[in-house]
Design an enzyme around this catalytic site. Structure first.
Site, mmCIF file in Angstrom:
data_model
loop_
_atom_site.group_PDB
_atom_site.id
_atom_site.type_symbol
_atom_site.label_atom_id
_atom_site.label_comp_id
_atom_site.label_asym_id
_atom_site.label_seq_id
_atom_site.Cartn_x
_atom_site.Cartn_y
_atom_site.Cartn_z
ATOM 1 N N GLU A 114 0.822 -1.201 0.000
ATOM 2 C CA GLU A 114 0.000 0.000 0.000
ATOM 3 C C GLU A 114 0.861 1.258 0.000
ATOM 4 O OE1 GLU A 114 -3.994 -1.510 2.261
ATOM 5 O OE2 GLU A 114 -2.187 -1.387 3.433
ATOM 6 N N CYS A 134 6.222 -6.786 7.553
ATOM 7 C CA CYS A 134 7.361 -6.323 8.349
ATOM 8 C C CYS A 134 7.806 -7.468 9.243
ATOM 9 C CB CYS A 134 6.942 -5.121 9.202
ATOM 10 S SG CYS A 134 8.319 -4.324 10.049
ATOM 11 N N CYS A 138 5.993 -4.656 16.301
ATOM 12 C CA CYS A 138 5.592 -3.625 17.259
ATOM 13 C C CYS A 138 4.129 -3.891 17.620
ATOM 14 C CB CYS A 138 5.785 -2.242 16.653
ATOM 15 S SG CYS A 138 7.493 -1.984 16.132
ATOM 16 N N CYS A 367 -1.498 6.138 9.883
ATOM 17 C CA CYS A 367 -0.270 5.485 10.334
ATOM 18 C C CYS A 367 -0.568 4.182 11.035
ATOM 19 C CB CYS A 367 0.439 6.342 11.384
ATOM 20 S SG CYS A 367 0.949 7.905 10.801
HETATM 21 N N1 SAH Z 1 8.816 0.685 10.161
HETATM 22 C C1 SAH Z 1 9.074 2.059 10.214
HETATM 23 C C2 SAH Z 1 8.202 2.900 9.307
HETATM 24 C C3 SAH Z 1 6.733 2.555 9.196
HETATM 25 S S1 SAH Z 1 5.670 2.894 10.532
HETATM 26 C C4 SAH Z 1 8.938 2.546 11.641
HETATM 27 O O1 SAH Z 1 8.469 1.819 12.476
HETATM 28 O O2 SAH Z 1 9.374 3.646 11.918
HETATM 29 C C5 SAH Z 1 5.355 4.653 10.480
HETATM 30 C C6 SAH Z 1 4.996 5.242 11.845
HETATM 31 O O3 SAH Z 1 3.656 4.886 12.248
HETATM 32 C C7 SAH Z 1 5.905 4.734 12.943
HETATM 33 O O4 SAH Z 1 6.291 5.762 13.799
HETATM 34 C C8 SAH Z 1 5.010 3.775 13.654
HETATM 35 O O5 SAH Z 1 5.481 3.537 14.949
HETATM 36 C C9 SAH Z 1 3.681 4.462 13.587
HETATM 37 N N2 SAH Z 1 2.551 3.589 13.868
HETATM 38 C C10 SAH Z 1 2.465 2.259 13.675
HETATM 39 N N3 SAH Z 1 1.258 1.799 14.058
HETATM 40 C C11 SAH Z 1 0.555 2.856 14.503
HETATM 41 C C12 SAH Z 1 -0.782 3.033 14.986
HETATM 42 N N4 SAH Z 1 -1.619 2.006 15.061
HETATM 43 N N5 SAH Z 1 -1.179 4.272 15.324
HETATM 44 C C13 SAH Z 1 -0.345 5.327 15.184
HETATM 45 N N6 SAH Z 1 0.914 5.228 14.720
HETATM 46 C C14 SAH Z 1 1.370 4.006 14.385
HETATM 47 FE FE1 SF4 Z 2 7.317 -2.675 11.363
HETATM 48 FE FE2 SF4 Z 2 7.146 -1.691 13.851
HETATM 49 FE FE3 SF4 Z 2 7.340 -0.018 11.776
HETATM 50 FE FE4 SF4 Z 2 5.081 -1.433 12.178
HETATM 51 S S1 SF4 Z 2 5.917 0.180 13.514
HETATM 52 S S2 SF4 Z 2 6.141 -1.153 10.234
HETATM 53 S S3 SF4 Z 2 5.926 -3.378 12.983
HETATM 54 S S4 SF4 Z 2 8.885 -1.500 12.480
#
Ligand code: SAH
Ligand code: SF4
Length: 390
Positions: A114, A134, A138, A367
């Site tokens: 996406e 991924c 997280c 996000c």
């Molecule tokens: N993997 C990378 C980039 C993708 S995630 C990273 O983790 O940085 C992009 C951002 O969205 C990250 O800061 C992540 O922690 C945040 N994010 C992930 N899930 C989320 C959610 N459910 N609500 C708000 N932010 C979220």
């Molecule tokens: Fe991967 Fe964590 Fe980023 Fe989600 S927030 S894309 S699980 S590194």
């Protein structure tokens, strides 16, 4: 959550059948040069040919060698025999009530990723994916519940921008501006995947995107977000030079271990050491600390005060992200007042602390909500909750 405003299923017959012809999209200039020479371009001409082909593909958005009218007919035929210019195929496009567009794209092997376009006042940002799924897990992230299927190639990363430009009609041939008033003026690597676990492809893709003769997004308009892959942070400064965002999300190792499990490998102190060097290395602006606001988990005044103590000395901006919910998520979003109180403490300590407005929530484009249909081995609700320690 409301229903998507539109969801058109597009069938764009763009992807050529497997022809065995090399895709030129995503090759760096050096790689393109080698490819053209291997296909029979005389070496003394190679530099000029690279420039011409490059401009057709990335500046004019042309997909057909026959349309490259400043090349001799024979040479166009030679190119068409050896190469293709192929992009991910758009499967669906959803448009949110707020104008956000989420593209579901099919790539080789039938996998799906996406990309999200977010229009803003005076600018527009495209959020691109770097992996299918991924490998990290997280506990608050929807993508993290999907196992990695594979890394994206440079073509598939650059292709996301080109598909979005197609959709928005933003190539100069169609009268689009060439300056920063473009619809897509910024790019963030914040979609699916951990970009620093696919370093080489992301780097090569960004070389193509940043090239001034083509797609032409400057390094200061590209932000790469990492969960904290410490060994690759210095390389990001040296080899890409874009802005950096870090998914920080907690102020103690105990909590961060649960939220961002990569913390067990590289903890907060190690991460902060790597970040202290970043701006110096890339001569870039501030580092963005992303901080997701989870009710009762990481959102206390004490957390806010600890956060500013931890990052002291790092040129930083704190981006507070209200948690975006997804089905089965083990957390709730912090209340508006709590988020404001947290932001206030950070702000008073001298840091910009914008609260990110969730965009495209009605189409699950915000996000952490991205997760394509090609999921594999989804973790159960109970498993997610157990890993999150809730
Ligand atoms: N993997 C990378 C980039 C993708 S995630 C990273 O983790 O940085 C992009 C951002 O969205 C990250 O800061 C992540 O922690 C945040 N994010 C992930 N899930 C989320 C959610 N459910 N609500 C708000 N932010 C979220
Ligand atoms: Fe991967 Fe964590 Fe980023 Fe989600 S927030 S894309 S699980 S590194």
């Amino acid at each position: 959550m409301t229903a998507p405003i539109t969801q058109d299923v597009l069938t764009i017959p763009r992807k050529l059948p497997e022809t065995g012809r090399l895709n030129l999209v995503g090759l760096t200039r050096d790689q393109l040069r080698e490819a053209l020479i291997a296909a029979g371009t005389p070496e003394p001409q190679a530099r000029m040919r690279v420039g011409q082909v490059w401009q057709w593909i990335y500046h004019w958005g042309v997909r057909d060698f026959a349309a490259m009218t400043n090349l001799a007919k024979d040479y166009r035929a030679l190119l068409a025999d050896s190469f293709q210019i192929s992009l991910p195929e758009m499967v669906t496009r959803q448009v949110s009530a707020d104008g956000t567009r989420k593209y579901l794209l099919r790539i080789a092997g039938g996998h799906e990723v996406e990309a999200v376009y977010i229009p803003e006042e005076g600018r527009g940002t495209l959020c691109v994916s770097s992996q299918v799924g991924c490998t990290l897990t997280c506990s608050f992230c929807h993508t993290g519940t999907q196992k990695l299927v594979r890394n994206l190639s440079p073509a598939e990363i650059v292709g996301q921008l080109m598909v979005a430009r197609d959709d928005l009609g933003e190539w100069p041939t169609r009268g689009a501006p060439r300056d920063e008033t473009r619809l897509i003026s910024n790019m963030v690597l914040m979609g699916m995947g951990e970009p620093l676990y696919n370093f080489e492809s992301v780097r090569d893709a960004m070389k193509v995107v940043m090239d001034g003769e083509g797609l032409s997004l400057s390094r200061r308009r590209i932000t790469l977000s990492t969960s904290g892959v410490v060994p690759e942070i210095a390389r990001t400064a040296e080899e890409i030079g874009c802005l950096l965002a870090v998914s920080f999300h907690a102020t103690t190792d105990e909590v961060r271990d649960k939220l961002v499990p990569i913390n067990r490998r590289w903890n907060i102190a190690t991460l902060l050491d790597a970040l202290r060097d970043y701006p110096r290395l890339s001569n870039s602006e501030r580092i963005t600390f992303e901080y997701v606001m989870l009710d009762g988990v990481n959102d206390s005044d004490e957390d806010a005060r600890r956060l500013v103590r931890l990052i002291r000395g790092i040129p930083a901006k704190i981006n507070l992200i209200p948690f975006n919910e997804w089905p089965g998520a083990p957390y709730r979003r912090s209340g508006q007042d709590r988020i404001r109180a947290f932001a206030d403490i950070v702000h008073k300590a001298g840091y910009a602390s914008p609260i990110r407005t969730p965009r495209g929530e009605d189409i699950m484009a915000a996000c952490g909500q991205l997760k394509s249909a090609t999921e594999r081995g989804r973790r159960s609700k109970a498993q997610i909750a157990a890993e999150a320690g809730v």
